[in-house]
Design an enzyme around this catalytic site. Structure first.
Site, PDB file in Angstrom:
ATOM      1  N   SER A 171       0.995  -1.166  -0.055  1.00  0.00           N
ATOM      2  CA  SER A 171      -0.017   0.025   0.188  1.00  0.00           C
ATOM      3  C   SER A 171       0.847   1.151   0.157  1.00  0.00           C
ATOM      4  CB  SER A 171      -1.006  -0.105   1.092  1.00  0.00           C
ATOM      5  OG  SER A 171      -1.532   1.240   1.452  1.00  0.00           O
ATOM      6  N   HIS A 172       0.478   2.192  -0.622  1.00  0.00           N
ATOM      7  CA  HIS A 172       0.999   3.568  -0.557  1.00  0.00           C
ATOM      8  C   HIS A 172       0.605   4.498   0.286  1.00  0.00           C
ATOM      9  CE1 HIS A 172       2.978   3.517  -4.685  1.00  0.00           C
ATOM     10  NE2 HIS A 172       3.528   2.428  -4.220  1.00  0.00           N
ATOM     11  N   GLY A 220      -0.516   5.798   6.361  1.00  0.00           N
ATOM     12  CA  GLY A 220      -1.363   5.532   7.550  1.00  0.00           C
ATOM     13  C   GLY A 220      -1.709   4.063   7.651  1.00  0.00           C
ATOM     14  N   ASP A 237      -8.275  -4.481   0.405  1.00  0.00           N
ATOM     15  CA  ASP A 237      -9.014  -3.649  -0.411  1.00  0.00           C
ATOM     16  C   ASP A 237     -10.324  -3.665   0.264  1.00  0.00           C
ATOM     17  OD1 ASP A 237      -9.470  -2.278  -2.791  1.00  0.00           O
ATOM     18  OD2 ASP A 237     -11.072  -3.623  -3.330  1.00  0.00           O
ATOM     19  N   PHE A 285     -12.788   8.792   8.720  1.00  0.00           N
ATOM     20  CA  PHE A 285     -12.446   9.310   7.273  1.00  0.00           C
ATOM     21  C   PHE A 285     -13.529   8.655   6.334  1.00  0.00           C
ATOM     22  CE2 PHE A 285     -10.837   5.241   5.447  1.00  0.00           C
ATOM     23  CZ  PHE A 285     -10.618   4.388   6.658  1.00  0.00           C
ATOM     24  N   ASP A 328     -17.399   7.190   6.718  1.00  0.00           N
ATOM     25  CA  ASP A 328     -17.787   7.004   8.408  1.00  0.00           C
ATOM     26  C   ASP A 328     -18.785   8.030   8.745  1.00  0.00           C
ATOM     27  OD1 ASP A 328     -15.926   5.144   9.084  1.00  0.00           O
ATOM     28  OD2 ASP A 328     -14.270   6.375   9.840  1.00  0.00           O
ATOM     29  N   LYS A 384     -14.322   2.011  17.120  1.00  0.00           N
ATOM     30  CA  LYS A 384     -14.452   1.650  15.709  1.00  0.00           C
ATOM     31  C   LYS A 384     -13.397   0.794  15.363  1.00  0.00           C
ATOM     32  CE  LYS A 384     -13.776   2.756  10.966  1.00  0.00           C
ATOM     33  NZ  LYS A 384     -13.174   3.623   9.925  1.00  0.00           N
ATOM     34  N   ARG A 406     -11.953  -3.787   9.394  1.00  0.00           N
ATOM     35  CA  ARG A 406     -10.592  -4.230   9.003  1.00  0.00           C
ATOM     36  C   ARG A 406     -10.187  -5.103  10.267  1.00  0.00           C
ATOM     37  NH1 ARG A 406     -10.077   0.571   8.075  1.00  0.00           N
ATOM     38  NH2 ARG A 406     -10.548   0.490   5.917  1.00  0.00           N
TER      39      ARG A 406
HETATM   40  P1  IMP Z   1      -8.969   1.275  -0.554  1.00  0.00           P
HETATM   41  O1  IMP Z   1      -7.784   1.779   0.041  1.00  0.00           O
HETATM   42  O2  IMP Z   1      -8.711   1.215  -2.233  1.00  0.00           O
HETATM   43  O3  IMP Z   1      -9.299  -0.199  -0.197  1.00  0.00           O
HETATM   44  O4  IMP Z   1     -10.201   2.253  -0.470  1.00  0.00           O
HETATM   45  C1  IMP Z   1     -11.028   1.935   0.151  1.00  0.00           C
HETATM   46  C2  IMP Z   1     -12.258   3.196   0.564  1.00  0.00           C
HETATM   47  O5  IMP Z   1     -13.395   2.827   0.802  1.00  0.00           O
HETATM   48  C3  IMP Z   1     -11.578   4.478   1.162  1.00  0.00           C
HETATM   49  O6  IMP Z   1     -11.343   5.462   0.403  1.00  0.00           O
HETATM   50  C4  IMP Z   1     -12.814   4.884   1.887  1.00  0.00           C
HETATM   51  O7  IMP Z   1     -13.799   5.542   1.082  1.00  0.00           O
HETATM   52  C5  IMP Z   1     -13.699   3.550   2.032  1.00  0.00           C
HETATM   53  N1  IMP Z   1     -13.631   2.951   3.270  1.00  0.00           N
HETATM   54  C6  IMP Z   1     -13.018   1.700   3.621  1.00  0.00           C
HETATM   55  N2  IMP Z   1     -12.932   1.634   5.033  1.00  0.00           N
HETATM   56  C7  IMP Z   1     -13.326   2.569   5.360  1.00  0.00           C
HETATM   57  C8  IMP Z   1     -13.876   2.992   6.779  1.00  0.00           C
HETATM   58  O8  IMP Z   1     -13.548   2.442   7.826  1.00  0.00           O
HETATM   59  N3  IMP Z   1     -14.495   4.211   7.060  1.00  0.00           N
HETATM   60  C9  IMP Z   1     -14.909   4.875   6.090  1.00  0.00           C
HETATM   61  N4  IMP Z   1     -14.688   4.716   4.614  1.00  0.00           N
HETATM   62  C10 IMP Z   1     -14.128   3.478   4.428  1.00  0.00           C
END
Ligand code: IMP
Length: 186
Positions: free
Chosen positions: A7-8, A11, A66, A146, A149, A169, A175
């Site tokens: 992952s890039h 965080g 993902d 974020f 949420d 959370k 996750r």
């Molecule tokens: P990824 O990093 O390509 O897996 O993108 C996941 C996307 O799903 C993020 O940009 C968020 O928009 C959304 N997402 C995933 N997990 C959460 C969470 O725990 N809270 C809010 N949005 C989430």
């Protein structure tokens, strides 16, 4: 064991490092690796292709994830397109407004999904899925989280993921559940 976290997102890498360091993993960053295009049709497909690409490029075991929001009445959308609905500028206000517009008052059942994929050289990729179920609430509330949420309320709660204590959370999230399964498999 050395493990590439594919992952890039700094965080995310830090969070994963904190979870896995006590288990004896040496985490290797993937900043120098090219991220493959997310061409899959499912969370599993995309997690697998990210983990496989990082494993092939480094010859090391690689972990990728993902995740996204899946809304029942929208046939699972935004789903794997959760990040893409926010566009280049990562405007989640706009993405949440689109969810509200497309839902227009229908059943608000939704879930967050996270799929982790572990690729090891010469082995089939393993995946681990975590889900947290709930419903959507509009307008968005809270600034602690974020992404989506501020519109997600987990079953049994009345506050959104944007309002609750982040530690709470993290203890019940999609996750966390995917990680529990991954750690149990070790
Ligand atoms: P990824 O990093 O390509 O897996 O993108 C996941 C996307 O799903 C993020 O940009 C968020 O928009 C959304 N997402 C995933 N997990 C959460 C969470 O725990 N809270 C809010 N949005 C989430």
């Amino acid at each position: 064991m050395k493990l590439v976290v594919a992952s890039h997102n700094k965080g995310k890498v830090r969070e994963i490092e904190a979870l896995l360091a006590p288990l004896g993993f040496e985490i290797v960053g993937a900043e120098n690796l090219e991220e493959p295009e997310e061409t899959g049709a499912t969370f599993e497909d995309n997690a697998i292709l990210k983990a496989r690409a990082a494993c092939d490029a480094t010859g090391l075991a690689a972990l990728a994830d993902d995740s996204g929001l899946s809304v029942e009445a929208l046939d699972g959308a935004p789903g794997i397109y959760s990040a893409r609905w926010a566009g280049e500028t990562k405007d989640f206000r706009a993405a949440m407004a689109r969810v509200e517009r497309e839902l227009h008052g229908r059943n608000s059942k939704a879930k967050f999904v996270c799929v982790l994929a572990l690729a090891k050289p010469g082995e089939a990729v393993q995946t681990f899925r975590g889900e947290v179920h709930g419903r959507l609430a509009f307008p968005p509330r809270g600034d602690k989280g974020f992404g989506y949420d501020p519109i997600f309320v987990a079953d049994g709660m009345s506050e959104t993921f944007g309002e609750i204590d982040p530690a709470l959370k993290h203890s019940i999230s999609h996750r966390a559940k995917a990680f529990e399964k991954f750690v149990k498999s070790l």
